[in-house]
Design a protein around this motif. Sequence first.
Motif, PDB file in Angstrom:
ATOM      1  N   HIS A  41       0.819  -1.209   0.000  1.00 32.49           N
ATOM      2  CA  HIS A  41       0.000   0.000   0.000  1.00 32.49           C
ATOM      3  C   HIS A  41       0.857   1.266   0.000  1.00 32.49           C
ATOM      4  O   HIS A  41       1.848   1.359   0.719  1.00 32.49           O
ATOM      5  N   LEU A  42       0.431   2.214  -0.800  1.00 33.69           N
ATOM      6  CA  LEU A  42       1.011   3.555  -0.793  1.00 33.69           C
ATOM      7  C   LEU A  42       0.057   4.423   0.001  1.00 33.69           C
ATOM      8  O   LEU A  42      -1.030   4.766  -0.475  1.00 33.69           O
ATOM      9  N   THR A  43       0.430   4.764   1.220  1.00 31.31           N
ATOM     10  CA  THR A  43      -0.522   5.384   2.148  1.00 31.31           C
ATOM     11  C   THR A  43      -0.418   6.906   2.220  1.00 31.31           C
ATOM     12  O   THR A  43      -1.121   7.537   3.006  1.00 31.31           O
ATOM     13  N   SER A  44       0.446   7.480   1.400  1.00 27.35           N
ATOM     14  CA  SER A  44       0.567   8.938   1.402  1.00 27.35           C
ATOM     15  C   SER A  44       0.972   9.402   0.004  1.00 27.35           C
ATOM     16  O   SER A  44       1.482   8.616  -0.809  1.00 27.35           O
ATOM     17  N   ARG A  45       0.766  10.681  -0.236  1.00 24.40           N
ATOM     18  CA  ARG A  45       1.163  11.246  -1.520  1.00 24.40           C
ATOM     19  C   ARG A  45       2.689  11.181  -1.677  1.00 24.40           C
ATOM     20  O   ARG A  45       3.194  10.928  -2.779  1.00 24.40           O
ATOM     21  N   ALA A  46       3.419  11.374  -0.576  1.00 26.05           N
ATOM     22  CA  ALA A  46       4.882  11.321  -0.631  1.00 26.05           C
ATOM     23  C   ALA A  46       5.361   9.932  -1.069  1.00 26.05           C
ATOM     24  O   ALA A  46       6.268   9.812  -1.907  1.00 26.05           O
ATOM     25  N   GLN A  47       4.759   8.866  -0.485  1.00 28.80           N
ATOM     26  CA  GLN A  47       5.128   7.503  -0.876  1.00 28.80           C
ATOM     27  C   GLN A  47       4.825   7.262  -2.357  1.00 28.80           C
ATOM     28  O   GLN A  47       5.609   6.627  -3.072  1.00 28.80           O
ATOM     29  N   THR A  48       3.678   7.756  -2.797  1.00 29.26           N
ATOM     30  CA  THR A  48       3.271   7.570  -4.192  1.00 29.26           C
ATOM     31  C   THR A  48       4.243   8.271  -5.128  1.00 29.26           C
ATOM     32  O   THR A  48       4.700   7.690  -6.130  1.00 29.26           O
ATOM     33  N   ASP A  49       4.588   9.512  -4.818  1.00 32.46           N
ATOM     34  CA  ASP A  49       5.525  10.267  -5.651  1.00 32.46           C
ATOM     35  C   ASP A  49       6.909   9.631  -5.646  1.00 32.46           C
ATOM     36  O   ASP A  49       7.618   9.633  -6.665  1.00 32.46           O
ATOM     37  N   ASP A  50       7.282   9.098  -4.506  1.00 28.31           N
ATOM     38  CA  ASP A  50       8.571   8.401  -4.370  1.00 28.31           C
ATOM     39  C   ASP A  50       8.641   7.202  -5.326  1.00 28.31           C
ATOM     40  O   ASP A  50       9.642   7.000  -6.022  1.00 28.31           O
ATOM     41  N   LEU A  51       7.575   6.402  -5.308  1.00 29.26           N
ATOM     42  CA  LEU A  51       7.528   5.212  -6.167  1.00 29.26           C
ATOM     43  C   LEU A  51       7.572   5.610  -7.648  1.00 29.26           C
ATOM     44  O   LEU A  51       8.311   5.012  -8.434  1.00 29.26           O
ATOM     45  N   LYS A  52       6.795   6.606  -7.995  1.00 28.75           N
ATOM     46  CA  LYS A  52       6.776   7.061  -9.385  1.00 28.75           C
ATOM     47  C   LYS A  52       8.164   7.517  -9.830  1.00 28.75           C
ATOM     48  O   LYS A  52       8.587   7.237 -10.959  1.00 28.75           O
ATOM     49  N   SER A  53       8.849   8.185  -8.933  1.00 26.87           N
ATOM     50  CA  SER A  53      10.198   8.656  -9.249  1.00 26.87           C
ATOM     51  C   SER A  53      11.164   7.491  -9.416  1.00 26.87           C
ATOM     52  O   SER A  53      11.978   7.464 -10.350  1.00 26.87           O
ATOM     53  N   GLN A  54      11.078   6.502  -8.521  1.00 25.35           N
ATOM     54  CA  GLN A  54      11.969   5.341  -8.584  1.00 25.35           C
ATOM     55  C   GLN A  54      11.748   4.542  -9.874  1.00 25.35           C
ATOM     56  O   GLN A  54      12.702   4.105 -10.520  1.00 25.35           O
ATOM     57  N   LEU A  55      10.485   4.333 -10.211  1.00 27.50           N
ATOM     58  CA  LEU A  55      10.165   3.507 -11.382  1.00 27.50           C
ATOM     59  C   LEU A  55      10.090   4.322 -12.672  1.00 27.50           C
ATOM     60  O   LEU A  55       9.951   3.748 -13.754  1.00 27.50           O
ATOM     61  N   GLN A  56      10.155   5.663 -12.518  1.00 21.76           N
ATOM     62  CA  GLN A  56      10.051   6.571 -13.669  1.00 21.76           C
ATOM     63  C   GLN A  56       8.742   6.350 -14.426  1.00 21.76           C
ATOM     64  O   GLN A  56       8.710   6.125 -15.639  1.00 21.76           O
ATOM     65  N   VAL A  57       7.657   6.410 -13.664  1.00 28.63           N
ATOM     66  CA  VAL A  57       6.315   6.250 -14.236  1.00 28.63           C
ATOM     67  C   VAL A  57       5.461   7.437 -13.795  1.00 28.63           C
ATOM     68  O   VAL A  57       5.821   8.189 -12.881  1.00 28.63           O
ATOM     69  N   ASP A  58       4.319   7.599 -14.431  1.00 24.28           N
ATOM     70  CA  ASP A  58       3.428   8.721 -14.118  1.00 24.28           C
ATOM     71  C   ASP A  58       2.195   8.314 -13.330  1.00 24.28           C
ATOM     72  O   ASP A  58       1.486   9.172 -12.793  1.00 24.28           O
ATOM     73  N   THR A  59       1.892   7.014 -13.296  1.00 20.79           N
ATOM     74  CA  THR A  59       0.638   6.570 -12.687  1.00 20.79           C
ATOM     75  C   THR A  59       0.837   5.357 -11.789  1.00 20.79           C
ATOM     76  O   THR A  59       1.862   4.667 -11.864  1.00 20.79           O
ATOM     77  N   THR A  60      -0.129   5.124 -10.948  1.00 21.41           N
ATOM     78  CA  THR A  60      -0.242   3.880 -10.178  1.00 21.41           C
ATOM     79  C   THR A  60      -1.640   3.334 -10.434  1.00 21.41           C
ATOM     80  O   THR A  60      -2.531   4.099 -10.843  1.00 21.41           O
ATOM     81  N   PRO A  61      -1.845   2.036 -10.221  1.00 21.69           N
ATOM     82  CA  PRO A  61      -0.959   1.047  -9.607  1.00 21.69           C
ATOM     83  C   PRO A  61       0.175   0.635 -10.545  1.00 21.69           C
ATOM     84  O   PRO A  61       0.118   0.900 -11.745  1.00 21.69           O
ATOM     85  N   GLN A  62       1.160  -0.047  -9.951  1.00 14.96           N
ATOM     86  CA  GLN A  62       2.244  -0.634 -10.716  1.00 14.96           C
ATOM     87  C   GLN A  62       2.398  -2.087 -10.274  1.00 14.96           C
ATOM     88  O   GLN A  62       2.346  -2.394  -9.092  1.00 14.96           O
ATOM     89  N   ILE A  63       2.586  -2.964 -11.252  1.00 19.46           N
ATOM     90  CA  ILE A  63       2.646  -4.402 -10.986  1.00 19.46           C
ATOM     91  C   ILE A  63       4.004  -4.936 -11.423  1.00 19.46           C
ATOM     92  O   ILE A  63       4.499  -4.608 -12.516  1.00 19.46           O
ATOM     93  N   MET A  64       4.607  -5.762 -10.559  1.00 14.90           N
ATOM     94  CA  MET A  64       5.880  -6.423 -10.863  1.00 14.90           C
ATOM     95  C   MET A  64       5.635  -7.933 -10.866  1.00 14.90           C
ATOM     96  O   MET A  64       5.051  -8.478  -9.921  1.00 14.90           O
TER      97      MET A  64
END
Length: 250
Positions: A41-64
């Motif tokens: 779970h991404l429980t905050s906007r900061a976590q969400t932005d962090d993930l997007k930055s790491q994966l270089q994506v613009d949207t969630t969800p993301q599946i591996m």
Amino acid sequence: MPKPAKTAILYRMVMDKHICPYGIKAKWLLEKSGYQVDDRHLTSRAQTDDLKSQLQVDTTPQIMINGERVGGYTDLQVHLGQPAAKPDQASYTAVIAVFCVAGAMAISLNAAIFGDFLTARLAEWFVGFSMAMLAMLKLQDIEKFSTMFLGYDLLARRFVPYAYSYPFLEAFAAILMIGHWLPWLSIPVAFTIGTIGAASVIHAVYVQKRDIQCACVGGSAKVPLGFVSLTENFAMIAMAIWMAFKYGVA
């Protein structure tokens, strides 16, 4: 030997005021396809932005899956071999749903009142219910409907208020015809708008050879202008003629 369990990692937004619907869909689709889901779970906007930055994506969800990023929900559908919805793809789903529900309602009412599945009223109710439901869809966003309608309707192009009044006229005629109220009024309304509509579709599609969208279900679906629109208009004309002879209005 038993097959190793299929596993997937799912990153999705789960916040106090927002739970991503596509994340829920992705989890359901993965589990349905036999995957054990590591649901992160991404429980905050900061976590969400962090993930997007790491994966270089613009949207969630993301599946591996198997250590590789599949992408979002639509990408997951493609990965699992399921047809993904295309926003600009033509579809008759909305029209089919209207006709199926209208037909089921007509059959149910016919059987309840007359104890029979096949009577003349069945066809009347089917057309009436279909007209009413199509009018309701148009009224969901009358601005969008009127804009699409002005693209091909011959009268609306010359008199813009007609584009705004059309759904109300269709609903009005349908409601009166369902209950056999004021046939002297409902019949000419249905016949007039049906005739203008049919002439407009024939002119746009078969004379000008234009490939445009139909406004018959409002702006919520991409239905090609042509057969469906003609069916709606011819049904109104046929209903008007039938009821005119039935009530001696003709």
